[in-house]
Design a protein around this motif. Structure first.
Motif, mmCIF file in Angstrom:
data_model
loop_
_atom_site.group_PDB
_atom_site.id
_atom_site.type_symbol
_atom_site.label_atom_id
_atom_site.label_comp_id
_atom_site.label_asym_id
_atom_site.label_seq_id
_atom_site.Cartn_x
_atom_site.Cartn_y
_atom_site.Cartn_z
ATOM 1 N N LEU A 22 95.007 -4.909 72.322
ATOM 2 C CA LEU A 22 94.069 -4.761 71.210
ATOM 3 C C LEU A 22 93.590 -3.323 71.025
ATOM 4 O O LEU A 22 92.850 -3.040 70.091
ATOM 5 C CB LEU A 22 92.857 -5.679 71.422
ATOM 6 N N LYS A 23 94.003 -2.437 71.936
ATOM 7 C CA LYS A 23 93.583 -1.031 71.893
ATOM 8 C C LYS A 23 92.058 -0.899 71.937
ATOM 9 O O LYS A 23 91.460 -0.091 71.221
ATOM 10 C CB LYS A 23 94.173 -0.319 70.686
ATOM 11 N N ILE A 24 91.446 -1.723 72.812
ATOM 12 C CA ILE A 24 89.998 -1.638 73.034
ATOM 13 C C ILE A 24 89.702 -0.200 73.480
ATOM 14 O O ILE A 24 90.403 0.347 74.327
ATOM 15 C CB ILE A 24 89.562 -2.653 74.119
ATOM 16 N N ASP A 25 88.687 0.419 72.908
ATOM 17 C CA ASP A 25 88.407 1.830 73.173
ATOM 18 C C ASP A 25 88.119 2.127 74.636
ATOM 19 O O ASP A 25 88.519 3.165 75.149
ATOM 20 C CB ASP A 25 87.239 2.301 72.301
ATOM 21 N N PHE A 26 87.388 1.241 75.298
ATOM 22 C CA PHE A 26 87.183 1.393 76.743
ATOM 23 C C PHE A 26 87.062 0.013 77.356
ATOM 24 O O PHE A 26 86.588 -0.926 76.709
ATOM 25 C CB PHE A 26 85.952 2.259 77.070
ATOM 26 N N HIS A 27 87.541 -0.109 78.578
ATOM 27 C CA HIS A 27 87.391 -1.383 79.286
ATOM 28 C C HIS A 27 87.250 -1.123 80.768
ATOM 29 O O HIS A 27 87.952 -0.305 81.344
ATOM 30 C CB HIS A 27 88.524 -2.374 78.979
ATOM 31 N N HIS A 28 86.269 -1.820 81.351
ATOM 32 C CA HIS A 28 85.956 -1.708 82.775
ATOM 33 C C HIS A 28 86.028 -3.102 83.383
ATOM 34 O O HIS A 28 85.439 -4.045 82.846
ATOM 35 C CB HIS A 28 84.565 -1.114 82.970
ATOM 36 N N HIS A 29 86.725 -3.214 84.493
ATOM 37 C CA HIS A 29 86.996 -4.502 85.130
ATOM 38 C C HIS A 29 86.444 -4.524 86.553
ATOM 39 O O HIS A 29 86.404 -3.506 87.226
ATOM 40 C CB HIS A 29 88.507 -4.753 85.144
ATOM 41 N N GLY A 30 86.042 -5.710 87.006
ATOM 42 C CA GLY A 30 85.525 -5.857 88.362
ATOM 43 C C GLY A 30 84.171 -5.198 88.538
ATOM 44 O O GLY A 30 83.850 -4.701 89.612
ATOM 45 N N ILE A 31 83.355 -5.214 87.501
ATOM 46 C CA ILE A 31 82.078 -4.495 87.498
ATOM 47 C C ILE A 31 80.925 -5.431 87.864
ATOM 48 O O ILE A 31 80.688 -6.436 87.188
ATOM 49 C CB ILE A 31 81.807 -3.870 86.112
ATOM 50 N N GLU A 32 80.222 -5.098 88.933
ATOM 51 C CA GLU A 32 79.030 -5.859 89.310
ATOM 52 C C GLU A 32 77.797 -5.341 88.571
ATOM 53 O O GLU A 32 76.939 -6.107 88.171
ATOM 54 C CB GLU A 32 78.808 -5.780 90.822
ATOM 55 N N ASP A 33 77.708 -4.032 88.397
ATOM 56 C CA ASP A 33 76.546 -3.410 87.756
ATOM 57 C C ASP A 33 76.920 -2.989 86.331
ATOM 58 O O ASP A 33 77.244 -1.833 86.069
ATOM 59 C CB ASP A 33 76.081 -2.208 88.582
ATOM 60 N N LYS A 34 76.888 -3.929 85.422
ATOM 61 C CA LYS A 34 77.273 -3.668 84.033
ATOM 62 C C LYS A 34 76.323 -2.674 83.366
ATOM 63 O O LYS A 34 76.736 -1.893 82.512
ATOM 64 C CB LYS A 34 77.315 -4.974 83.239
ATOM 65 N N PHE A 35 75.062 -2.698 83.753
ATOM 66 C CA PHE A 35 74.040 -1.837 83.148
ATOM 67 C C PHE A 35 74.414 -0.360 83.285
ATOM 68 O O PHE A 35 74.412 0.381 82.299
ATOM 69 C CB PHE A 35 72.694 -2.127 83.815
ATOM 70 N N ASN A 36 74.730 0.087 84.505
ATOM 71 C CA ASN A 36 75.056 1.501 84.715
ATOM 72 C C ASN A 36 76.353 1.901 84.050
ATOM 73 O O ASN A 36 76.460 2.997 83.486
ATOM 74 C CB ASN A 36 75.078 1.836 86.202
ATOM 75 N N VAL A 37 77.350 1.034 84.084
ATOM 76 C CA VAL A 37 78.623 1.330 83.410
ATOM 77 C C VAL A 37 78.391 1.441 81.904
ATOM 78 O O VAL A 37 78.902 2.348 81.253
ATOM 79 C CB VAL A 37 79.683 0.255 83.741
ATOM 80 N N PHE A 38 77.599 0.535 81.355
ATOM 81 C CA PHE A 38 77.277 0.571 79.933
ATOM 82 C C PHE A 38 76.624 1.911 79.572
ATOM 83 O O PHE A 38 77.032 2.579 78.621
ATOM 84 C CB PHE A 38 76.341 -0.592 79.575
ATOM 85 N N PHE A 39 75.609 2.308 80.340
ATOM 86 C CA PHE A 39 74.911 3.552 80.021
ATOM 87 C C PHE A 39 75.816 4.777 80.142
ATOM 88 O O PHE A 39 75.751 5.681 79.311
ATOM 89 C CB PHE A 39 73.649 3.715 80.877
ATOM 90 N N LYS A 40 76.663 4.807 81.138
ATOM 91 C CA LYS A 40 77.583 5.939 81.284
ATOM 92 C C LYS A 40 78.531 6.026 80.096
ATOM 93 O O LYS A 40 78.770 7.119 79.560
ATOM 94 C CB LYS A 40 78.364 5.828 82.591
ATOM 95 N N GLU A 41 79.079 4.895 79.670
ATOM 96 C CA GLU A 41 80.005 4.893 78.529
ATOM 97 C C GLU A 41 79.312 5.324 77.252
ATOM 98 O O GLU A 41 79.837 6.135 76.498
ATOM 99 C CB GLU A 41 80.616 3.505 78.311
ATOM 100 N N MET A 42 78.144 4.789 76.992
ATOM 101 C CA MET A 42 77.444 5.125 75.750
ATOM 102 C C MET A 42 76.980 6.585 75.766
ATOM 103 O O MET A 42 77.082 7.275 74.753
ATOM 104 C CB MET A 42 76.265 4.182 75.513
ATOM 105 N N SER A 43 76.527 7.065 76.897
ATOM 106 C CA SER A 43 76.117 8.469 77.005
ATOM 107 C C SER A 43 77.297 9.393 76.759
ATOM 108 O O SER A 43 77.183 10.386 76.032
ATOM 109 C CB SER A 43 75.530 8.752 78.384
#
Length: 176
Positions: A79-100
């Motif tokens: 689907l050419k998803i712009d970013f994807h992270h797998h096996g993530i326990e702490d979604k909050f920090n990954v979300f903030f890093k990507e958006m920043s």
């Protein structure tokens, strides 16, 4: 378009990114294994189709999922998803890093999740949503409880609402 409050309509208009959980959102949450340990999941083609339209209309797409699965990686790549992270326990920090990294404020993001591990992100985004079969605690906290269940068009439903609110849905229909 379904009847939405003026507040929700305004939130929909400001969306610049849509981020999804996978199991229970892009899929129905079921995992099937064959005798050799091969994993199988079912994805809704209509969800995939609308994700392509989001991207074509300059709306960033992303996946943050708690499980790491080759099947899901393949679907994200297809689907050419712009970013994807797998096996993530702490979604909050990954979300903030990507958006920043992409200069997108949390209030410009729609996030769709179905379970309690999604709550930290759902609580801070501009528009939070859950499928009709999302966990009851999630349903209590989101902006939108969708009519569709996970893996059965929930992503399509949310994306349709965003594209309609931003006025790009009619453009898509004219191009067809």
């Amino acid at each position: 378009m379904k009847k939405l409050s003026p507040e929700i309509l305004e939130k929909l208009k400001g969306i610049k990114a849509v981020v999804f959980d996978v199991d229970g959102v892009l899929t129905d949450g079921k995992i099937t294994y064959d005798n050799k340990g091969m994993e199988f999941k079912s994805f809704n083609v209509k969800d995939g189709q609308i994700i392509k339209h989001l991207r074509k209309n300059n709306i960033l797409t992303g996946v943050i999922t708690g499980r790491d699965s080759r099947v899901v990686r393949n679907r994200c790549e297809e689907l050419k998803i712009d970013f994807h992270h797998h096996g993530i326990e702490d979604k909050f920090n990954v979300f903030f890093k990507e958006m920043s990294r992409r200069n997108i404020a949390a209030d410009q993001v729609a996030y769709i999740g179905d379970d309690i591990n999604d709550l930290p992100v759902l609580r801070i985004v501009g528009l939070s949503a859950t499928p009709a079969d999302g966990h009851y605690k999630v349903k209590e906290e989101v902006d939108l409880v969708l009519s569709s269940e996970g893996g059965k068009g929930a992503v399509r439903e949310l994306a349709d609402l965003i594209l309609e609110a931003t006025g790009t849905y009619d453009l898509i229909l004219k191009k067809q």
